[in-house]
Design an enzyme around this catalytic site. Structure first.
Site, PDB file in Angstrom:
ATOM      1  N   ARG B 118      15.451   8.231 -27.582  1.00 46.59           N
ATOM      2  CA  ARG B 118      14.908   7.834 -28.881  1.00 46.59           C
ATOM      3  C   ARG B 118      15.654   6.674 -29.533  1.00 46.59           C
ATOM      4  O   ARG B 118      15.648   6.528 -30.754  1.00 46.59           O
ATOM      5  CB  ARG B 118      14.851   9.030 -29.849  1.00 46.59           C
ATOM      6  CG  ARG B 118      13.955  10.164 -29.346  1.00 46.59           C
ATOM      7  CD  ARG B 118      13.557  11.127 -30.454  1.00 46.59           C
ATOM      8  NE  ARG B 118      12.839  12.260 -29.904  1.00 46.59           N
ATOM      9  CZ  ARG B 118      13.405  13.400 -29.538  1.00 46.59           C
ATOM     10  NH1 ARG B 118      14.694  13.575 -29.696  1.00 46.59           N
ATOM     11  NH2 ARG B 118      12.666  14.367 -29.045  1.00 46.59           N
ATOM     12  N   LYS B 140      10.309  -7.862 -31.213  1.00 46.26           N
ATOM     13  CA  LYS B 140       9.098  -7.372 -30.547  1.00 46.26           C
ATOM     14  C   LYS B 140       9.437  -7.008 -29.109  1.00 46.26           C
ATOM     15  O   LYS B 140       9.970  -7.820 -28.353  1.00 46.26           O
ATOM     16  CB  LYS B 140       8.016  -8.453 -30.545  1.00 46.26           C
ATOM     17  CG  LYS B 140       7.260  -8.559 -31.853  1.00 46.26           C
ATOM     18  CD  LYS B 140       5.981  -9.350 -31.642  1.00 46.26           C
ATOM     19  CE  LYS B 140       5.175  -9.480 -32.923  1.00 46.26           C
ATOM     20  NZ  LYS B 140       3.962 -10.282 -32.715  1.00 46.26           N
ATOM     21  N   GLU B 182       6.128 -22.991 -26.814  1.00 44.12           N
ATOM     22  CA  GLU B 182       6.522 -22.261 -28.028  1.00 44.12           C
ATOM     23  C   GLU B 182       7.317 -23.170 -28.966  1.00 44.12           C
ATOM     24  O   GLU B 182       7.233 -23.022 -30.189  1.00 44.12           O
ATOM     25  CB  GLU B 182       7.326 -21.015 -27.683  1.00 44.12           C
ATOM     26  CG  GLU B 182       6.625 -20.017 -26.750  1.00 44.12           C
ATOM     27  CD  GLU B 182       5.569 -19.156 -27.445  1.00 44.12           C
ATOM     28  OE1 GLU B 182       5.281 -19.366 -28.638  1.00 44.12           O
ATOM     29  OE2 GLU B 182       5.012 -18.246 -26.767  1.00 44.12           O
ATOM     30  N   LYS B 224      11.867 -19.206 -36.408  1.00 46.82           N
ATOM     31  CA  LYS B 224      11.484 -17.830 -36.111  1.00 46.82           C
ATOM     32  C   LYS B 224      12.229 -16.848 -37.016  1.00 46.82           C
ATOM     33  O   LYS B 224      11.644 -15.891 -37.539  1.00 46.82           O
ATOM     34  CB  LYS B 224      11.763 -17.503 -34.647  1.00 46.82           C
ATOM     35  CG  LYS B 224      11.437 -16.066 -34.293  1.00 46.82           C
ATOM     36  CD  LYS B 224      10.445 -15.935 -33.207  1.00 46.82           C
ATOM     37  CE  LYS B 224      10.008 -14.501 -33.011  1.00 46.82           C
ATOM     38  NZ  LYS B 224       9.443 -14.258 -31.698  1.00 46.82           N
ATOM     39  N   GLU B 234       5.085  -7.699 -38.930  1.00 46.68           N
ATOM     40  CA  GLU B 234       3.815  -8.413 -38.820  1.00 46.68           C
ATOM     41  C   GLU B 234       2.716  -7.799 -39.673  1.00 46.68           C
ATOM     42  O   GLU B 234       1.622  -7.513 -39.199  1.00 46.68           O
ATOM     43  CB  GLU B 234       3.370  -8.490 -37.342  1.00 46.68           C
ATOM     44  CG  GLU B 234       2.301  -9.543 -37.123  1.00 46.68           C
ATOM     45  CD  GLU B 234       2.101  -9.884 -35.638  1.00 46.68           C
ATOM     46  OE1 GLU B 234       3.084 -10.217 -34.980  1.00 46.68           O
ATOM     47  OE2 GLU B 234       0.956  -9.831 -35.180  1.00 46.68           O
ATOM     48  N   ARG B 238       4.011 -13.095 -40.348  1.00 48.84           N
ATOM     49  CA  ARG B 238       4.534 -13.198 -38.981  1.00 48.84           C
ATOM     50  C   ARG B 238       3.468 -13.550 -37.959  1.00 48.84           C
ATOM     51  O   ARG B 238       3.761 -14.148 -36.923  1.00 48.84           O
ATOM     52  CB  ARG B 238       5.239 -11.892 -38.598  1.00 48.84           C
ATOM     53  CG  ARG B 238       5.843 -11.956 -37.212  1.00 48.84           C
ATOM     54  CD  ARG B 238       6.825 -10.834 -36.911  1.00 48.84           C
ATOM     55  NE  ARG B 238       7.317 -10.983 -35.551  1.00 48.84           N
ATOM     56  CZ  ARG B 238       8.360 -10.351 -35.060  1.00 48.84           C
ATOM     57  NH1 ARG B 238       9.043  -9.523 -35.813  1.00 48.84           N
ATOM     58  NH2 ARG B 238       8.742 -10.547 -33.818  1.00 48.84           N
ATOM     59  N   ASN B 242       1.726 -16.474 -33.704  1.00 46.91           N
ATOM     60  CA  ASN B 242       0.823 -16.280 -32.568  1.00 46.91           C
ATOM     61  C   ASN B 242      -0.203 -17.388 -32.429  1.00 46.91           C
ATOM     62  O   ASN B 242      -1.240 -17.190 -31.788  1.00 46.91           O
ATOM     63  CB  ASN B 242       0.120 -14.924 -32.689  1.00 46.91           C
ATOM     64  CG  ASN B 242       1.046 -13.797 -32.281  1.00 46.91           C
ATOM     65  OD1 ASN B 242       1.821 -13.931 -31.344  1.00 46.91           O
ATOM     66  ND2 ASN B 242       0.963 -12.680 -32.992  1.00 46.91           N
ATOM     67  N   HIS B 245      -2.071 -17.792 -29.212  1.00 51.81           N
ATOM     68  CA  HIS B 245      -1.801 -16.602 -28.405  1.00 51.81           C
ATOM     69  C   HIS B 245      -3.025 -15.727 -28.193  1.00 51.81           C
ATOM     70  O   HIS B 245      -3.122 -15.033 -27.189  1.00 51.81           O
ATOM     71  CB  HIS B 245      -0.678 -15.777 -29.034  1.00 51.81           C
ATOM     72  CG  HIS B 245       0.688 -16.360 -28.836  1.00 51.81           C
ATOM     73  ND1 HIS B 245       1.020 -17.629 -29.247  1.00 51.81           N
ATOM     74  CD2 HIS B 245       1.809 -15.861 -28.241  1.00 51.81           C
ATOM     75  CE1 HIS B 245       2.295 -17.881 -28.943  1.00 51.81           C
ATOM     76  NE2 HIS B 245       2.789 -16.823 -28.328  1.00 51.81           N
ATOM     77  N   HIS B 249      -3.665 -14.960 -24.626  1.00 50.28           N
ATOM     78  CA  HIS B 249      -3.634 -13.602 -24.054  1.00 50.28           C
ATOM     79  C   HIS B 249      -4.906 -13.316 -23.272  1.00 50.28           C
ATOM     80  O   HIS B 249      -4.878 -12.640 -22.245  1.00 50.28           O
ATOM     81  CB  HIS B 249      -3.460 -12.559 -25.160  1.00 50.28           C
ATOM     82  CG  HIS B 249      -2.078 -12.497 -25.709  1.00 50.28           C
ATOM     83  ND1 HIS B 249      -1.744 -11.767 -26.831  1.00 50.28           N
ATOM     84  CD2 HIS B 249      -0.925 -13.077 -25.300  1.00 50.28           C
ATOM     85  CE1 HIS B 249      -0.463 -11.909 -27.091  1.00 50.28           C
ATOM     86  NE2 HIS B 249       0.057 -12.700 -26.175  1.00 50.28           N
ATOM     87  N   HIS B 262       3.070 -17.115 -19.364  1.00 50.98           N
ATOM     88  CA  HIS B 262       2.716 -16.904 -20.766  1.00 50.98           C
ATOM     89  C   HIS B 262       2.667 -18.231 -21.519  1.00 50.98           C
ATOM     90  O   HIS B 262       1.694 -18.533 -22.230  1.00 50.98           O
ATOM     91  CB  HIS B 262       3.716 -15.943 -21.414  1.00 50.98           C
ATOM     92  CG  HIS B 262       3.542 -15.791 -22.893  1.00 50.98           C
ATOM     93  ND1 HIS B 262       2.426 -15.224 -23.451  1.00 50.98           N
ATOM     94  CD2 HIS B 262       4.330 -16.165 -23.936  1.00 50.98           C
ATOM     95  CE1 HIS B 262       2.534 -15.239 -24.775  1.00 50.98           C
ATOM     96  NE2 HIS B 262       3.685 -15.805 -25.088  1.00 50.98           N
TER      97      HIS B 262
END
Lengths: 367, 367
Positions: B118, B140, B182, B224, B234, B238, B242, B245, B249, B262
């Site tokens: 955990r 992330k 990026e 960032k 987000e 935030r 993206n 993206h 994606h 990516h």
């Protein structure tokens, strides 16, 4: 209906306890942000309560996710079924996951909610005594790994815990007993006066007396909420909630998940923790025996599996989450009603505890 | 060495950027609580940098965990290898996971750290430009699902990000270009003056000039850190990170993870976001074309896969994490240097964007 509060700052949430709560939409809607709801349940609980809860949530787009039943399925493969269902139905970040079932469902649905799209809301609707008094409160979620129980998971708090005590009416007696192991635990670790009450009410509890059960659930949840409010992420105090669990997890892992119910393993594990506390001179023989009798009257096993040798316990206990820098820490009773987490015990006392003939001990206590 | 700070209250952490940092134990030890360390890396990076980092961590019990390389392995099966290694070596809650590699390693090691018992500590040591300027900062973590990229994961912050710019010396040119996608993104979304600087330095950057790379990394990390500091999970701002993206994606998922890098998919996706912003009248044709030329000079593809029809994009975009209550939201440019997240666009503009002949557009820009 009784309502308690778990105080965790911005992550605080209510616990509602009472009869007929599954049919009260006003308890659910304040905690549902979007239009999508996924009810995660299992093959046993779905025929009993899924329709009732779905009807309560009219107006939402409700996705039922029905998993196989049992601790043996508390693994990644089953968790994946939840992600598959959510993605196929295109549930977005505003979805709310509702766990409808026992501890396994709550742990898995909660962990799925913690991970899906990096975290969505969830609500606990526990339907077994064990999940109502313990696992649904406090935010521990996760799955088992072949090498250790609950080794993969997250601390992730629900938005609400809604306990409909009517669901206990369909609970098999063996599961009721398993839940009583955790109820008795609260008496042993932090609420000594609870123990004579439990002793006097044990027949009522096992007979599903609604008043006795509601009282036992509320008192257990209150104890758990207190402890979790002080130490959400188990950096200290919270570990006392694991009385009997280090021994118990070893039993569960060794026997294969699901062969012993979690509460049954905790029952036998608590006997071992009592015996070790007695050997350390912290509790008396009479106190140990009273507690063992109470566990037995709850219908719990008080003897670990005869085929488990001390080395089997040691092997499984070495990966316990309370191990720090190689040192095994155990939850023991400094006195009845006061648990401590400690690595300060002579190794030979642990060895003697693991070698004790619990069969003989149980036999000599009579009925 | 330059040091930035990500400000997230009790979860704040430093980003160190410089040459030779892998060999400086004093950057690591403040962030390691116990005696156990697991270095998670891959088959490509291990021969290059694992020994160097292990030597730096003398005095700790160091467990190397070497995963197969590539986005195609960013899944549960590979994640499980980390848990297997940690449990077999009996790593406890005080262990520290160090991610040594690119974005895939950082995402998986970070998610493993978030879930193991955990949650245990972790440190990001990114070795690709893309991970240094983007994925190692901000917490992330996650893995892919066959139905969607990064659909299972956690927001989980590292204790530190340690960027040794020397590692870029062994980076394949294709990966360097992917990282530049990026870098250019930060200029487009929130730092307009960065764009002419990037244009003037593009040859130096692609030639691995240390001064230019350090400046580009620092400026990207600063952008960032600013955005993440405002919106860690987000809920709003935030999402501008993206840009490109959502289209990207879709390309990655449709082509099969790992076929396009990516950053390459983000490159082509950014061209689509530029075109859509142009169609909305928010940026000019000249601004669109300047940005496309910069992406192309970075060595990036500026044309989506020819075999992807509009319906392929729509299908994959429907499960994007920015979809809320069924509505697709896109990151677009209100102007160069200012991104917005919006669902307020005519459907026909999206359709036209998906139907644009990007091959012809690229050809007419010349070299």
């Amino acid at each position: 209906m009784r309502t308690l509060q778990v105080d965790l700052g911005e992550r605080s949430y209510p616990i509602h306890i009472g009869s007929g709560l599954l049919s009260r939409p006003e308890l659910f809607t304040p905690h549902i942000a979007g239009r999508q709801v996924a009810i995660v349940t299992n093959e046993t609980v779905a025929p009993l309560y899924l329709e009732r809860l779905s009807n309560t949530l009219q107006g939402y787009s409700v996705l039922p996710v029905i998993l196989p039943d049992g601790e043996a399925h508390k693994n990644w493969e089953t968790l994946q079924l939840i992600f598959d269902a959510l993605l196929t139905a295109r549930h977005d970040r505003r979805t709310t996951v509702i766990a409808l079932g026992g501890g396994v469902i709550g742990d898995m649905a909660g962990f799925a909610a913690a991970c899906y799209q990096r975290g969505v809301d969830f609500i606990q609707v526990p339907t077994t005594l064990l999940s109502q008094v313990d696992s649904s409160v406090g935010g521990k979620t996760g799955i088992n790994h072949p090498l250790g129980k609950n080794m993969v998971g997250a601390f992730y708090q629900p938005k609400a815990v809604i306990i409909d005590t009517d669901t206990l009416g369909t609970l098999p007696p063996r599961e009721l007993s398993a839940g009583l192991a955790e109820v008795i635990k609260y008496g042993l670790i932090c609420d000594k006066p609870f123990l004579p009450w439990l002793s006097s009410q044990m027949s009522a509890l096992r007979g599903l007396d609604a008043v006795a059960l509601t009282e036992a659930i509320e008192r257990s949840c209150a104890a758990k909420a207190r402890v979790v409010g002080v130490d959400e992420r188990e950096s200290g105090l919270r570990a006392i909630l694991n009385l009997g669990h280090t021994f118990g997890h070893a039993i569960e892992t060794h026997q294969g998940y699901g062969v012993w119910l979690h509460g049954e393993a905790v029952g036998a594990g608590t006997v071992m923790a009592l015996e070790m506390s007695r050997r350390l001179g912290w509790i008396s023989v009479a106190e140990r025996d009273d507690a063992i009798r109470l566990l037995r009257r709850a219908g719990l096993p008080v003897v670990p599996p005869v085929e488990m040798a001390p080395e089997h316990f040691l092997e499984h206990m070495a990966v316990d989450k309370k191990v720090l820098d190689g040192q095994l820490r155990l939850v023991l009773l400094r006195q009845i009603g006061e648990a401590v987490v400690t690595a300060e015990f002579p190794r030979e006392v642990l060895d003697a505890t693991l070698s004790t003939d619990y069969r003989a001990l149980a036999d000599q206590l009579g009925e």
